[in-house]
Scaffold this motif. Sequence first.
Motif, PDB file in Angstrom:
ATOM      1  N   GLN B  24       0.813  -1.228   0.000  1.00  0.00           N
ATOM      2  CA  GLN B  24       0.000   0.000   0.000  1.00  0.00           C
ATOM      3  C   GLN B  24       0.845   1.275   0.000  1.00  0.00           C
ATOM      4  O   GLN B  24       0.287   2.373   0.031  1.00  0.00           O
ATOM      5  CB  GLN B  24      -0.939  -0.003   1.211  1.00  0.00           C
ATOM      6  CG  GLN B  24      -1.991  -1.123   1.173  1.00  0.00           C
ATOM      7  CD  GLN B  24      -3.009  -1.014   2.290  1.00  0.00           C
ATOM      8  OE1 GLN B  24      -2.673  -0.689   3.418  1.00  0.00           O
ATOM      9  NE2 GLN B  24      -4.277  -1.282   1.980  1.00  0.00           N
ATOM     10  N   GLN B  25       2.182   1.147   0.006  1.00  0.00           N
ATOM     11  CA  GLN B  25       3.034   2.337   0.114  1.00  0.00           C
ATOM     12  C   GLN B  25       3.653   2.652  -1.248  1.00  0.00           C
ATOM     13  O   GLN B  25       4.355   1.823  -1.811  1.00  0.00           O
ATOM     14  CB  GLN B  25       4.156   2.114   1.139  1.00  0.00           C
ATOM     15  CG  GLN B  25       3.746   1.423   2.422  1.00  0.00           C
ATOM     16  CD  GLN B  25       2.672   2.139   3.206  1.00  0.00           C
ATOM     17  OE1 GLN B  25       2.677   3.371   3.268  1.00  0.00           O
ATOM     18  NE2 GLN B  25       1.749   1.392   3.789  1.00  0.00           N
ATOM     19  N   PHE B 278      -2.430  -4.666  11.224  1.00  0.00           N
ATOM     20  CA  PHE B 278      -2.460  -3.260  11.625  1.00  0.00           C
ATOM     21  C   PHE B 278      -1.122  -2.853  12.232  1.00  0.00           C
ATOM     22  O   PHE B 278      -0.578  -1.782  11.918  1.00  0.00           O
ATOM     23  CB  PHE B 278      -3.600  -2.995  12.607  1.00  0.00           C
ATOM     24  CG  PHE B 278      -3.780  -1.538  12.928  1.00  0.00           C
ATOM     25  CD1 PHE B 278      -4.431  -0.694  12.042  1.00  0.00           C
ATOM     26  CD2 PHE B 278      -3.273  -0.996  14.100  1.00  0.00           C
ATOM     27  CE1 PHE B 278      -4.582   0.662  12.313  1.00  0.00           C
ATOM     28  CE2 PHE B 278      -3.412   0.358  14.388  1.00  0.00           C
ATOM     29  CZ  PHE B 278      -4.075   1.183  13.492  1.00  0.00           C
ATOM     30  N   LEU B 281       1.233  -2.089   9.564  1.00  0.00           N
ATOM     31  CA  LEU B 281       1.018  -0.782   8.933  1.00  0.00           C
ATOM     32  C   LEU B 281       1.640   0.339   9.772  1.00  0.00           C
ATOM     33  O   LEU B 281       2.189   1.306   9.234  1.00  0.00           O
ATOM     34  CB  LEU B 281      -0.486  -0.529   8.728  1.00  0.00           C
ATOM     35  CG  LEU B 281      -1.116  -1.253   7.530  1.00  0.00           C
ATOM     36  CD1 LEU B 281      -2.631  -1.297   7.652  1.00  0.00           C
ATOM     37  CD2 LEU B 281      -0.719  -0.577   6.214  1.00  0.00           C
ATOM     38  N   VAL B 282       1.538   0.211  11.102  1.00  0.00           N
ATOM     39  CA  VAL B 282       2.161   1.208  11.973  1.00  0.00           C
ATOM     40  C   VAL B 282       3.683   1.175  11.801  1.00  0.00           C
ATOM     41  O   VAL B 282       4.325   2.217  11.620  1.00  0.00           O
ATOM     42  CB  VAL B 282       1.792   0.959  13.456  1.00  0.00           C
ATOM     43  CG1 VAL B 282       2.515   1.967  14.358  1.00  0.00           C
ATOM     44  CG2 VAL B 282       0.278   1.045  13.667  1.00  0.00           C
ATOM     45  N   ALA B 285       4.731   2.838   8.483  1.00  0.00           N
ATOM     46  CA  ALA B 285       4.635   4.306   8.492  1.00  0.00           C
ATOM     47  C   ALA B 285       5.791   4.896   9.300  1.00  0.00           C
ATOM     48  O   ALA B 285       6.386   5.918   8.917  1.00  0.00           O
ATOM     49  CB  ALA B 285       3.290   4.758   9.069  1.00  0.00           C
ATOM     50  N   TYR B 286       6.123   4.247  10.408  1.00  0.00           N
ATOM     51  CA  TYR B 286       7.216   4.757  11.235  1.00  0.00           C
ATOM     52  C   TYR B 286       8.592   4.473  10.636  1.00  0.00           C
ATOM     53  O   TYR B 286       9.563   5.172  10.950  1.00  0.00           O
ATOM     54  CB  TYR B 286       7.066   4.278  12.684  1.00  0.00           C
ATOM     55  CG  TYR B 286       6.145   5.228  13.432  1.00  0.00           C
ATOM     56  CD1 TYR B 286       6.652   6.391  13.991  1.00  0.00           C
ATOM     57  CD2 TYR B 286       4.776   5.013  13.489  1.00  0.00           C
ATOM     58  CE1 TYR B 286       5.836   7.309  14.617  1.00  0.00           C
ATOM     59  CE2 TYR B 286       3.936   5.911  14.118  1.00  0.00           C
ATOM     60  CZ  TYR B 286       4.469   7.066  14.688  1.00  0.00           C
ATOM     61  OH  TYR B 286       3.650   7.979  15.293  1.00  0.00           O
ATOM     62  N   LEU B 309       4.496  14.032  13.790  1.00  0.00           N
ATOM     63  CA  LEU B 309       3.573  13.324  12.892  1.00  0.00           C
ATOM     64  C   LEU B 309       3.857  13.621  11.425  1.00  0.00           C
ATOM     65  O   LEU B 309       3.602  12.774  10.561  1.00  0.00           O
ATOM     66  CB  LEU B 309       2.132  13.671  13.255  1.00  0.00           C
ATOM     67  CG  LEU B 309       1.675  13.082  14.605  1.00  0.00           C
ATOM     68  CD1 LEU B 309       0.405  13.758  15.097  1.00  0.00           C
ATOM     69  CD2 LEU B 309       1.489  11.577  14.502  1.00  0.00           C
ATOM     70  N   SER B 310       4.393  14.801  11.134  1.00  0.00           N
ATOM     71  CA  SER B 310       4.716  15.117   9.732  1.00  0.00           C
ATOM     72  C   SER B 310       5.674  14.089   9.139  1.00  0.00           C
ATOM     73  O   SER B 310       5.631  13.825   7.938  1.00  0.00           O
ATOM     74  CB  SER B 310       5.325  16.517   9.627  1.00  0.00           C
ATOM     75  OG  SER B 310       6.495  16.593  10.411  1.00  0.00           O
ATOM     76  N   ILE B 312       5.786  10.842   9.530  1.00  0.00           N
ATOM     77  CA  ILE B 312       5.236   9.537   9.139  1.00  0.00           C
ATOM     78  C   ILE B 312       4.325   9.639   7.917  1.00  0.00           C
ATOM     79  O   ILE B 312       3.917   8.626   7.348  1.00  0.00           O
ATOM     80  CB  ILE B 312       4.474   8.833  10.286  1.00  0.00           C
ATOM     81  CG1 ILE B 312       3.188   9.584  10.674  1.00  0.00           C
ATOM     82  CG2 ILE B 312       5.365   8.633  11.503  1.00  0.00           C
ATOM     83  CD1 ILE B 312       2.271   8.779  11.584  1.00  0.00           C
ATOM     84  N   SER B 313       4.001  10.859   7.504  1.00  0.00           N
ATOM     85  CA  SER B 313       3.053  11.042   6.396  1.00  0.00           C
ATOM     86  C   SER B 313       3.748  10.988   5.045  1.00  0.00           C
ATOM     87  O   SER B 313       4.806  11.598   4.862  1.00  0.00           O
ATOM     88  CB  SER B 313       2.344  12.392   6.548  1.00  0.00           C
ATOM     89  OG  SER B 313       1.579  12.674   5.394  1.00  0.00           O
ATOM     90  N   PRO B 314       3.150  10.288   4.079  1.00  0.00           N
ATOM     91  CA  PRO B 314       3.718  10.306   2.727  1.00  0.00           C
ATOM     92  C   PRO B 314       3.498  11.644   2.019  1.00  0.00           C
ATOM     93  O   PRO B 314       4.107  11.894   0.985  1.00  0.00           O
ATOM     94  CB  PRO B 314       2.970   9.172   2.008  1.00  0.00           C
ATOM     95  CG  PRO B 314       1.696   9.000   2.763  1.00  0.00           C
ATOM     96  CD  PRO B 314       1.984   9.399   4.186  1.00  0.00           C
TER      97      PRO B 314
END
Lengths: 325, 325
Positions: B24-25, B278, B281-282, B285-286, B309-310, B312-314
């Motif tokens: 999914q990435q 799940f 997925l964490v 992202a990390y 948090l910025s 971990i965001s794509p």
Amino acid sequence: MQKIRIGIVGYGNLGKGVLSALEQQKDMELVAIFTRREPNSLGLKVKNVQKMDNLPNFVDKIDVMILCGGSATDLPKQSPEVLKYFNIVDSFDTHANIPEHFDTLDKIGKQNNTLGLLSAGWDPGLFSMARILFNSITPDGVDYTFWGKGVSQGHSDAIRRVEGVADAVQYTIPREASVSAVRSGICPTLYTKDKHLRECFVVLKEGADAQKVENEIKSMPNYFADYETIVHFISQQELKENHSTLPHGGFVFRSAKSVNNNKFLMEFNLSLDSNPEFTALVLVAYARAVFRLHSKGQTGAITVFDIPLSAISPLSPEEQRKKLL
Amino acid sequence: MQKIRIGIVGYGNLGKGVLSALEQQKDMELVAIFTRREPNSLGLKVKNVQKMDNLPNFVDKIDVMILCGGSATDLPKQSPEVLKYFNIVDSFDTHANIPEHFDTLDKIGKQNNTLGLLSAGWDPGLFSMARILFNSITPDGVDYTFWGKGVSQGHSDAIRRVEGVADAVQYTIPREASVSAVRSGICPTLYTKDKHLRECFVVLKEGADAQKVENEIKSMPNYFADYETIVHFISQQELKENHSTLPHGGFVFRSAKSVNNNKFLMEFNLSLDSNPEFTALVLVAYARAVFRLHSKGQTGAITVFDIPLSAISPLSPEEQRKKLL
């Protein structure tokens, strides 16, 4: 330990909330409250109320200024002005103008070696953090935000501008059936009217035509026309007794799935007796982070997305890992 | 754009989850899966399965290794070893040993110019983030964490060790009355038995004494003795058909108040069809954040508390502010 020295700019509901919030912080102290009104008129127990013009005299006496004005007219002017002299935290919430506000503050902060956090609070703020967290973890999903039950100042103000209205309070109420549908994981398609209803408590001026007022409220574009709206006419006394607090809250959901079609439902929700007092607590915790990041040399503009959670905690990193991880 | 190059260490449920999560990435690619088993035995569709010993040969070919072993015996050895060569993300969850694990990784990361994120996942992980966020904002409050409804591997394993048991699955179930009491804002005092009940589905070995097995389960210290425990005996077939998925989830609450006694209820909750998918997925992202922070020069050990948090965001920071703030 040296306490973080805080200033409050503006003394409405939010400014009062910050004053209360500071009482709960062991690592912070209030230096001064700045107001456009006559300082003596505030009737404050706190000693140091200053006229807004005096603000530049407090450079080196205040570490972070918490701006408590409104987003419509106050913050677009005050945030850049105050950032020339101080680190700031504001709760700017005019969503469409956030990029512009960010750019303005980023430029001024970098020019003046100060750090400005914009758009802190709970939405924008904590709800935004839930959105970026949920979205970053689950690329394939649908977001839902519900607000309320709570008083919307913008909608209450809109009603007060209707001819024949003496006073009014409007509650935004999330529709339980829609919240339940989202929670069930079925990913419903929800239109504006499905998500919230609007309940209005209105005090009429003497001689006003109730039916006319009700029609005018219900047909008001943007504010009410797209919603189921309930209007109650009550006395000023009743409004004061039963509708003078400012509760709010809401829900952020993300309903997502894996490539193997396993479903994940993420939810963040708040239920707040006092919107301004909770917003103030958020601003105060983030003022701690602004102080710490600026101490490490950061300048310009930042949002809650740029701040690690360790920076808002009064605990040491070791205690954080031991007690909260 | 150069993709972030990912390695997976360990190919159990979590490793399989990471493989799925990577699909999914858009900004990541899988380079290799490392296993202690015979690479050909995994029956994988992916090409590059490597023996664990080959790991050092991938230096400069992998940006972040995602460690998918267990906390009891794998991670205490593997995380420090792999961190000598690579940036890592692990999901170490033996709470009492986190400070020691942190110190070990911090030392090795700083010596080898690598960055190690420990204890990512949802608890520790996202639930920890909710706890530090809620606690930092509201100094005066009470925390509650509930887990489930979900399969506890530790409790399922404990039942399997009972004499006469062929197989077992244990569900941890939060007590609805307690969750409701917390949500109401009354700040109840909750003891262990009030918060969760434990439901066990047990397959007996031939000739085993059901009553004896049930008594032994229910009186097992730490695992079951302090809880209301329900034991069902079912066939292996039934266990396979109805209890072979690994759902989980839970709730983090903080019930707090202002100095003016206004109450605030904060809630974060997850409902997950698949715990390992799940968690994966964490971790993925990390891994993005670990790559970015290491690229900026950060080394040593970090936790989710240290990551904005910025990171971990794509999305780009501009898109984040526009779409999610």
